[in-house]
Design an enzyme around this catalytic site. Structure first.
Site: not given
Length: 788
Positions: A25-26, A30, A45, A141, A144, A158
């Site tokens: 992700g941004g 992970v 992560k 954030d 889904p 997150d």
């Protein structure tokens, strides 16, 4: 697989053996790993390659660990510790949850989730977010991809871009995932818990509809959609479910954060409420002001729903400070329906019928003010509170118990000011003695009130000169009870009981009058072809007048038929005036005269005077109060219409007609989200032609043309199996700018003599047609003038 040539599958980092990449992700990538010391599976992560050298990103990851570690909650991912590789790369060690993200789950579903499942997943997410919000932590954030579904439980992942509320005054970074970002995130404004509410609202919308509410070919289009466009309403499920979901989503996705749920806990309360409970919405408005949250109108205070006095010309409701200031110069009373104490609980019609008969007798007494001609619906109301509300001095209450052919009736007269019982009475008699009991009760009431009333004038009892047949009378009471409920099924039940009463006693004039009233209402409400019911209404009225030409309600029904079906406004006016002359306290005569004769002919001032008089005589009548709101809608004063109709809904939120006209009035004001909310509430899961039409009009005004066309198709399909007034189809065509088709529908309505044609000259819905020669010709056929 590598991450910046630093993390390699199979490599051991600290005490963790990296096994596979789980996702990215941004703010990080992970991996699944094994804790070699404790022998457990964990998730690690790491910062992604393009951020690994940015000090700000490293600080953000550390901040995530600090904040998330403070959140010990079953719906939030557990953080174990923070580590750094030998190369200086930071990573988090977190709990590993077997399962899949909601993103993957929705992809596999390939469409909407069942409502119960979607609400459960949203509620679990809201539960975790509520725990974070309580500590001042905002996720920022929610999407889904950050919701892991593991063994039926939601785990929020997150908190990498979360920030403590009030932790600094710097302008927030516009970070997050664009389709789920709130408007204030996009504008880089300070954030609080309401931004998580928005994002969860987007997720919920996606779960129940199968698509995101804001979408486009690129992020710029999506941003503009979030900032400027209202999402399409949910329509995939049952109407009642759609209504509830849309109401919750409207508050969750309010553009202005001040109109949104304040935190996840408020949203959670509505998500977990039962299906038959209305969502409460955000607690943003002081309840003392009487403004419904999310109504879009928080500036005008709502006064009491029942006016106790009016301006001389009835043009204005009294200000709140004036309510309750009436000086008691004459005795006054309100009658409660008696309680049904019968074992079978099947005598409600008798309880209301006795109350109505007593009201009729008491109204005939000079010097006595009867607060309402409609029996109070709420039997649990406190007598003192009711007295203050209606500004009366006395309240009559009691009970009925029926066993076989015997009745036990108890009654008591209560002082509204002091709550003391002035007298009580008990009658244990045969059913056939009911007429005598009612007379005796009326006499006892007048004796207990002021001395001037003791010289009781001769009272006329409806029906006492035409029947002594209790079975006929009992059917008559059942008919009136059903008629007062005003639904199509109840009106047809009323017809049955009035006909049974006539079978028992053919010369029973009140039963013929009730038959006329019922057929008239079926025609006015557009639930039956006018050519089928209006002639029957007139025939029944003529027969009632032949038997007894002093019944005000019969002239009222015949006047309605003459105006709405025969377009004989002169004859109708004569009938209405005769009804008022016979019974100056019959509120319905004033109401129907105003709405069916004066208003269509644009005699607005006199119409408003008569509606004001009707409301004074029967302030608890929902149809009369709704007519007052409808009057202001027709004369293009939608603000006043909204105020009046909201008063009605304060009294009874289930009164569908008021909510439908509220939707149209809000639409006229340009308050389209509120209008859609009202229309969806009015639909209530029951498909009715009028509710379908209003919903379609609002969608058309909103720019949801596809939705409006689908509703029009539904209306057309309904018309194949039942009577649907062509005027409703004309209204939807007009809203969709299909003027020729609208005029064609009005031509069909003209041939059928549809009842609501008499209002097309003043109805704002038809404003686009007003200058059309065909429309003006239709008005001429009816004997009306155009609006402009």
């Amino acid at each position: 697989m590598i991450l910046g040539a630093l993390v390699v599958i199979g490599r051991t980092v600290s005490q963790y053996s990296i096994e596979e990449e789980l996702g990215s992700g941004g703010m990080g990538v992970v991996y699944r790993a094994t804790d070699l010391q404790l022998g457990r599976t964990v998730a690690l992560k790491f910062l992604p390659r393009d951020l690994q050298r940015q000090d700000r990103a490293r600080d953000q990851l550390l901040l995530e660990a600090q904040r998330a570690s403070a959140l010990d909650h079953p719906n939030i991912c557990t953080i174990f510790q923070v580590h750094e590789t030998a190369e200086g790369q930071l990573f988090l060690a977190m709990a590993y949850y077997p399962g899949m993200t909601l993103t993957r789950y929705l992809r596999r579903a390939a469409g909407p989730l069942p409502v119960a499942e979607a609400l459960d997943l949203a509620a679990q997410t809201a539960t975790g977010l509520a725990a974070a919000h309580e500590l001042g932590i905002v996720h920022c954030d929610v999407k889904p991809g950050n919701l892991m579904l593991s063994r039926g439980q939601v785990k929020i992942l997150d908190f990498g871009i979360a920030r403590l509320v009030g932790s600094g005054s710097e302008r927030p970074l516009a970070v997050g995932t664009v389709p789920y970002m709130s408007p204030e995130q996009l504008r880089r404004e300070p954030l609080d818990a309401r931004t998580d509410v928005w994002s969860l609202g987007v997720v919920l919308y996606q779960m129940v509809s199968g698509e995101r509410p804001f979408h486009g070919e690129d992020h710029d289009v999506v941003r503009r959609s979030i900032l400027d466009r209202e999402p399409e309403p949910i329509v995939q499920h049952e109407p009642a479910q759609n209504m509830r979901l849309n109401q919750i989503l409207r508050w969750a996705l309010a553009k202005n954060p001040d109109d949104r749920y304040r935190n996840a806990a408020e949203l959670l309360a509505d998500l977990e409420a039962s299906e038959d409970e209305r969502p409460l919405g955000p607690a943003l408005v002081d309840s003392a002001r009487g403004v419904t949250p999310g109504s879009g109108d928080t500036t005008e205070p709502l006064v009491a729903s029942v006016p106790t006095q009016r301006a001389t010309r009835h043009h204005d409701r009294p200000e709140p400070a004036l309510l309750g200031r009436r000086t008691m110069t004459t005795p006054s009373i309100v009658v409660l329906p008696l309680r049904d104490l019968s074992a079978e609980k099947d005598q409600e019609h008798l309880c209301f019928g006795i109350a109505e008969e007593l009201i009729t007798r008491l109204i005939a007494i000079d010097g006595l003010r009867v607060a309402t001609r409609t029996p109070i619906q709420d039997q649990d109301v406190d007598a003192g509170e009711l007295g203050r509300r209606l500004d009366v001095s006395h309240v009559l209450e009691g009970s009925v118990r029926k066993a076989g052919q015997r009745l036990r009736i108890t009654a008591r007269l209560v002082s509204a000011a002091h709550g003391t019982v002035l007298w009580s009475a008990k009658y244990d008699r045969e059913i056939e003695s009911l007429f005598d009991i009612q007379d005796e009760l009326a006499e006892r009431i007048t004796d207990a009130l002021e001395a001037p009333l003791r010289d009781l004038p001769a009272m006329r009892r409806p029906g006492d000169s035409t029947t002594g047949n209790f079975e006929a009378y009992n059917h008559y009471l059942k008919g009136r009870y059903c008629w007062n409920r005003r639904t199509e099924d109840e009106l047809r039940a009323a017809i049955y009981h009035f006909e049974m009463a006539i079978n028992e006693e053919p010369g029973y004039a009140p039963a013929h009058a009730g038959l006329a009233d019922s057929y008239t209402m079926l025609g006015i409400y557009g639930t039956a072809p006018p050519g089928e019911v209006m002639p029957r209404a007139k025939t029944a009225a003529q027969e009632a007048l032949r038997l007894d030409d002093t019944l005000a309600e019969v002239y009222t029904s015949r006047g309605c038929v003459r105006a709405a079906y025969e377009w004989d406004f002169t004859g109708a006016g004569a009938d209405f005036r005769r009804a008022i002359e016979l019974d100056p306290r019959y509120a319905t005569a004033y109401q129907w005269y105003a709405m069916n004769s004066l208003l269509p002919k644009r005699n607005f001032e006199l119409a408003l005077d008569h509606l004001g008089r009707a409301a004074d005589l029967d302030p608890l009548s929902l149809p009369i109060s709704t007519s007052l709101g409808l009057f202001f809608y027709y004369v293009d004063q939608p603000e006043r219409a909204v105020l009046e109709l909201r008063r009605v809904l304060e009294s009874d939120e289930s009164f569908v007609l008021a909510r439908l006209f509220l939707a149209l009035s809000l639409c006229r004001l340009g308050k389209l989200p509120d209008a859609l909310d009202a229309a969806l509430l009015a639909a209530g899961g029951i498909p009715r032609p009028f509710t379908t039409t209003v919903l379609g009009i609002v969608h058309a005004q909103f720019g949801h043309r596809e939705r409006a066309w689908k509703l029009l198709e539904t209306l057309m399909e309904d018309s194949q199996g039942r009577y649907v007034p062509p005027t409703l189809i004309a209204q939807l065509y007009t809203a969709l700018d299909e003027h020729d088709l609208a005029l064609g529908a009005l031509d069909r309505a003209l041939r059928l003599r549809t009842a609501d044609l008499i209002w097309i000259g003043i109805d704002p819905v038809y404003e686009p047609l007003q200058r059309n020669p065909r429309f003006r010709a239709i008005l001429g056929e009816i004997g009306l003038e155009r609006r402009i």
